[in-house]
Design an enzyme around this catalytic site. Structure first.
Site, PDB file in Angstrom:
ATOM      1  CD  GLU A 273      -2.223   1.875   0.559  1.00 38.06           C
ATOM      2  OE1 GLU A 273      -3.339   0.817  -0.403  1.00 38.06           O
ATOM      3  OE2 GLU A 273      -1.976   3.325  -0.114  1.00 38.06           O
TER       4      GLU A 273
ATOM      5  CG  HIS B  50      -5.159   5.945   2.126  1.00 34.13           C
ATOM      6  ND1 HIS B  50      -5.496   5.023   1.615  1.00 34.13           N
ATOM      7  CD2 HIS B  50      -5.155   7.111   2.039  1.00 34.13           C
ATOM      8  CE1 HIS B  50      -5.373   5.700   0.633  1.00 34.13           C
ATOM      9  NE2 HIS B  50      -6.115   6.910   0.232  1.00 34.13           N
TER      10      HIS B  50
ATOM     11  N   GLY C  18      -7.385   0.813   3.895  1.00 39.02           N
ATOM     12  CA  GLY C  18      -8.655   1.125   3.794  1.00 39.02           C
ATOM     13  C   GLY C  18      -9.226   1.415   2.309  1.00 39.02           C
ATOM     14  N   GLY C  19      -7.878   2.290   1.725  1.00 33.64           N
ATOM     15  CA  GLY C  19      -8.078   2.780   0.649  1.00 33.64           C
ATOM     16  C   GLY C  19      -9.398   3.810   0.171  1.00 33.64           C
TER      17      GLY C  19
ATOM     18  N   GLY D 219     -21.967  16.561 -12.378  1.00 31.44           N
ATOM     19  CA  GLY D 219     -22.624  15.374 -12.329  1.00 31.44           C
ATOM     20  C   GLY D 219     -23.493  14.775 -11.058  1.00 31.44           C
TER      21      GLY D 219
ATOM     22  CB  ALA E 240     -24.280   7.402  -5.686  1.00 32.07           C
TER      23      ALA E 240
ATOM     24  CB  VAL F 286     -17.726  14.122 -14.241  1.00 32.37           C
ATOM     25  CG1 VAL F 286     -18.611  15.199 -14.749  1.00 32.37           C
ATOM     26  CG2 VAL F 286     -15.987  14.028 -14.160  1.00 32.37           C
TER      27      VAL F 286
ATOM     28  CG  HIS G  12     -46.977  -3.684  12.468  1.00 32.76           C
ATOM     29  ND1 HIS G  12     -47.254  -3.071  11.757  1.00 32.76           N
ATOM     30  CD2 HIS G  12     -47.465  -3.281  13.140  1.00 32.76           C
ATOM     31  CE1 HIS G  12     -48.069  -1.598  11.900  1.00 32.76           C
ATOM     32  NE2 HIS G  12     -48.474  -2.165  13.138  1.00 32.76           N
TER      33      HIS G  12
HETATM   34  C1  LIG Z   1     -16.773   9.979  -1.906  1.00 34.17           C
HETATM   35  C2  LIG Z   1     -16.939   9.099  -2.936  1.00 34.17           C
HETATM   36  C3  LIG Z   1     -18.050   8.017  -1.857  1.00 34.17           C
HETATM   37  C4  LIG Z   1     -17.994   6.823  -2.203  1.00 34.17           C
HETATM   38  N1  LIG Z   1     -19.552   6.133  -1.452  1.00 34.17           N
HETATM   39  C5  LIG Z   1     -19.378   4.568  -1.403  1.00 34.17           C
HETATM   40  C6  LIG Z   1     -20.340   4.134  -0.904  1.00 34.17           C
HETATM   41  O1  LIG Z   1     -21.004   4.638   0.353  1.00 34.17           O
HETATM   42  N2  LIG Z   1     -20.470   2.699  -1.034  1.00 34.17           N
HETATM   43  C7  LIG Z   1     -19.459   2.517  -1.820  1.00 34.17           C
HETATM   44  O2  LIG Z   1     -20.005   1.161  -1.784  1.00 34.17           O
HETATM   45  N3  LIG Z   1     -18.882   2.710  -2.007  1.00 34.17           N
HETATM   46  C8  LIG Z   1     -18.647   3.445  -2.416  1.00 34.17           C
HETATM   47  N4  LIG Z   1     -17.449   4.963  -2.846  1.00 34.17           N
HETATM   48  C9  LIG Z   1     -17.143   3.936  -3.868  1.00 34.17           C
HETATM   49  C10 LIG Z   1     -15.594   2.944  -3.029  1.00 34.17           C
HETATM   50  O3  LIG Z   1     -15.006   3.429  -2.350  1.00 34.17           O
HETATM   51  C11 LIG Z   1     -15.048   2.600  -4.111  1.00 34.17           C
HETATM   52  O4  LIG Z   1     -15.717   1.225  -4.922  1.00 34.17           O
HETATM   53  C12 LIG Z   1     -14.123   1.541  -3.508  1.00 34.17           C
HETATM   54  O5  LIG Z   1     -13.418   2.029  -2.645  1.00 34.17           O
HETATM   55  C13 LIG Z   1     -12.896   0.586  -3.952  1.00 34.17           C
HETATM   56  O6  LIG Z   1     -12.004  -0.353  -3.785  1.00 34.17           O
HETATM   57  P1  LIG Z   1     -10.897  -1.026  -3.994  1.00 34.17           P
HETATM   58  O7  LIG Z   1     -10.150  -1.955  -2.883  1.00 34.17           O
HETATM   59  O8  LIG Z   1     -10.902  -0.831  -5.487  1.00 34.17           O
HETATM   60  O9  LIG Z   1     -10.062   0.599  -3.961  1.00 34.17           O
HETATM   61  P2  LIG Z   1      -9.658   1.845  -2.952  1.00 34.17           P
HETATM   62  O10 LIG Z   1     -10.898   1.778  -1.711  1.00 34.17           O
HETATM   63  O11 LIG Z   1      -9.212   2.652  -3.802  1.00 34.17           O
HETATM   64  O12 LIG Z   1      -8.154   1.130  -2.465  1.00 34.17           O
HETATM   65  C14 LIG Z   1      -7.081   0.818  -4.186  1.00 34.17           C
HETATM   66  C15 LIG Z   1      -5.551   1.518  -2.609  1.00 34.17           C
HETATM   67  O13 LIG Z   1      -4.315   0.807  -3.645  1.00 34.17           O
HETATM   68  C16 LIG Z   1      -3.748   1.751  -3.260  1.00 34.17           C
HETATM   69  N5  LIG Z   1      -2.274   1.459  -4.770  1.00 34.17           N
HETATM   70  C17 LIG Z   1      -3.596   2.119  -6.178  1.00 34.17           C
HETATM   71  N6  LIG Z   1      -2.372   1.916  -6.626  1.00 34.17           N
HETATM   72  C18 LIG Z   1      -0.855   1.521  -5.581  1.00 34.17           C
HETATM   73  C19 LIG Z   1       0.363   0.867  -6.360  1.00 34.17           C
HETATM   74  N7  LIG Z   1       0.685   1.140  -7.576  1.00 34.17           N
HETATM   75  N8  LIG Z   1       1.201   0.440  -5.179  1.00 34.17           N
HETATM   76  C20 LIG Z   1       0.365   0.421  -3.991  1.00 34.17           C
HETATM   77  N9  LIG Z   1      -0.633   0.441  -3.342  1.00 34.17           N
HETATM   78  C21 LIG Z   1      -1.764   1.618  -5.119  1.00 34.17           C
HETATM   79  C22 LIG Z   1      -4.740   3.146  -3.554  1.00 34.17           C
HETATM   80  O14 LIG Z   1      -3.569   3.753  -2.405  1.00 34.17           O
HETATM   81  C23 LIG Z   1      -4.890   2.147  -2.731  1.00 34.17           C
HETATM   82  O15 LIG Z   1      -4.910   2.834  -0.365  1.00 34.17           O
HETATM   83  C24 LIG Z   1     -17.840   6.011  -2.546  1.00 34.17           C
HETATM   84  C25 LIG Z   1     -16.844   6.438  -3.585  1.00 34.17           C
HETATM   85  C26 LIG Z   1     -16.224   8.420  -3.146  1.00 34.17           C
HETATM   86  C27 LIG Z   1     -14.773   8.592  -3.777  1.00 34.17           C
END
Ligand SMILES: Cc1cc2nc3c(=O)[nH]c(=O)nc-3n(C[C@H](O)[C@H](O)[C@H](O)COP(=O)(O)OP(=O)(O)OC[C@H]3O[C@@H](n4cnc5c(N)ncnc54)[C@H](O)[C@@H]3O)c2cc1C
Length: 483
Positions: free
Chosen positions: A34, A37, A39-40, A199, A202, A288, A462
């Protein structure tokens, strides 16, 4: 000699960390790389902090309407700094929790930017972890003790879970000041008096709802005729009516043609129906969509197929290159955290050789936590008809539900779509209070291939809002009670 991991996961978001924990449960030697962070986006800049902001807005809304409930609350107000601080604190707490979970499951955490070093050789993929391209952003990671540093790592299987980032339209590049992405919208330094949201997916609608509830003048500009474009048209129209009642301005079938930064805000040229107008606001939120993080990962050199910015995978996350997998946002729509988590589990179980079930993308629920909430699973009425099926539609409005009235939440509707011939539940669509909690009932029903008869036989407690689900099913079969 360095050990060869069974699975190395690039990205510690919900896709990556859940895959890692499942892999550890299955006895596989696992590492997560990672760069920023744990938790992404979800925990740090997406799902969780927005819900914390929206919760503050919801409580503020109720405080403002206290009289409706027979309560006296003198002039409710807020401190936007404290609202943001709470949201960041919630993210930090969960972010730390992911670190602890990975440690507990003996998953190695490697901090830095990862890249696959060429095509797999002899069934082993090499991953190079270099300097992080970005500084660590808050909330700071409590780095787990198992954390490793930069270097070269080997794994029999690599899962790419690198997520996505905001899509940027040419000429409307976010500047972090007046043109925001979700990053800046999540941490306003002060409360803008007016803003334009470009846009109405959601993300756009959640921010529009938050800022409107907190008192900003909000205008949403949507290119398509319908806001919340993936939702059922009837549900989206009901949500729109509520937003407009709250004072939100919505321009649909409208295009942001130009954005000019002014001394104190933005001037946004909007084209709609052959005419053009200039809107002024303090801030613009560009919402968007998002695009997959596929660049700089060495995917092309490894021979992995990428189509329109998305890694092409089968229903188990397999790419075209043996030993390389992809899950979550980087592997395509719907770009949702629960889809990423589920794909992570399926992918790892397949690698382990278990009889994993394939990902069924049509059964992934989608939720928007605006006020009122919107939630859905499966086919909309329009999509069901497009697929050539004859459908039976059920509708039930919240006004006929005792709990909704008691809660003071009479605006809402549950719509169900059935295959008229087989009784198969094709889709469920909801708008109203707490529907994001209700939708799971229909997700389970669809997953279990429950018949319309079984749904009608089910006993709903209910008084609950869930009774609207039952009534909607009854309505589809001409048996609705409270309408
Ligand atoms: C404002 C907002 C609100 C949202 N609300 C919701 C919601 O209510 N419900 C829902 O289901 N989804 C929601 N989403 C979408 C959700 O956040 C994503 O679908 C989810 O985080 C995707 O998970 P992921 O593990 O694919 O990627 P991510 O969560 O994006 O995690 C990817 C990780 O990979 C790391 N990374 C990237 N490239 C590299 C590299 N080369 N080397 C090492 N680390 C790397 C990044 O730092 C990141 O921590 C929301 C998104 C946003 C922006």
């Amino acid at each position: 000699m360095a050990e060869t991991y069974d699975i190395l996961i690039i990205g510690g978001g919900p896709g990556g960390y859940v895959a890692a924990i499942r892999a550890a449960q299955l006895g596989l030697r696992t590492a997560v790389v990672e760069r920023e962070h744990l938790g992404g986006i979800c925990l740090n800049w997406g799902c969780i902090p927005t819900k914390a902001l929206l919760r503050s807005a919801e409580i503020f809304h109720y405080a403002e309407h206290a009289k409706d409930y027979g309560l006296n609350i003198e002039k409710p107000g807020f401190d936007i700094g404290a609202v943001v601080k709470r949201s960041r604190g919630v993210s930090a707490q969960l972010n730390g929790g992911v670190g602890m979970l990975l440690k507990k499951n003996k998953v190695d955490v490697i901090w830095g930017e990862a890249r696959i070093n060429g095509a797999p050789k002899g069934g082993v993929v090499e991953v190079v972890v270099g300097d992080a391209s970005k500084p660590v952003v808050e909330p700071q990671n409590p780095v787990p003790k198992t954390s490793l540093g930069h270097g070269s790592y080997k794994a029999r299987n690599v899962i790419v879970a690198t997520g996505a980032r905001p899509r940027v339209l040419p000429g409307i590049e976010p500047d972090g000041d007046r043109i925001w992405t979700y990053f800046e919208a999540m941490k306003p330094k002060s409360m803008p008096k007016s803003l334009i949201v470009m846009g109405s997916g959601a993300i756009g609608i959640e921010f529009a709802s938050f800022y409107r509830t907190m008192g900003a003048e909000v205008t949403v500009v949507e290119l398509l005729p319908q806001i919340l474009p993936v939702e059922d048209a009837e549900i989206a129209a009901l949500a729109r009516k509520q937003f407009e009642k709250q004072g939100m301005k919505i321009l649909s079938d409208a295009k942001v043609a130009k954005v000019t930064k002014t001394g104190d805000g933005v001037e946004v040229t909007v084209e709609q129906g052959g005419a053009s107008q200039v809107l002024k606001a303090e801030r613009l939120i560009s919402a968007v969509g998002v695009q997959g993080n596929t660049e700089g990962l060495g995917l092309e050199a490894a021979g992995v197929t990428i189509e329109r910015g998305i890694i092409k995978v089968d229903p188990y996350g397999k790419t075209n290159v043996p030993g390389i997998y992809a899950i979550g946002d980087v592997a395509g729509a719907p770009m949702l955290a629960h889809k990423a988590e589920h794909e992570g589990t399926i992918c790892v179980e397949k690698i382990k050789g278990l009889d994993a079930h394939p990902m069924i993308r049509t059964q992934i629920p989608g939720c928007t936590y605006c006020q009122p909430q919107v939630a859905s699973v499966g086919l909309t009425e329009a999509k069901a008809k497009e697929s050539g099926r004859e459908v039976k539609i059920g509708r039930f409005k919240f006004i006929g539900n005792g709990k909704a009235i008691a809660l003071g939440e009479p605006e809402g509707m549950v719509k169900t779509v059935f295959d008229a011939k087989t009784g198969e539940l094709l889709g469920a669509h909801m708008v109203g209070a707490e529907v994001t909690e209700l939708i799971q009932g229909f997700v389970i029903a669809m997953g279990l291939e429950t018949t319309e008869e079984e749904l009608m036989h089910a006993v709903f407690p209910h008084p609950t809002l869930s009774e609207t689900m039952h009534e909607s099913v009854l309505d589809a079969y001409g048996r609705v009670i409270h309408m």
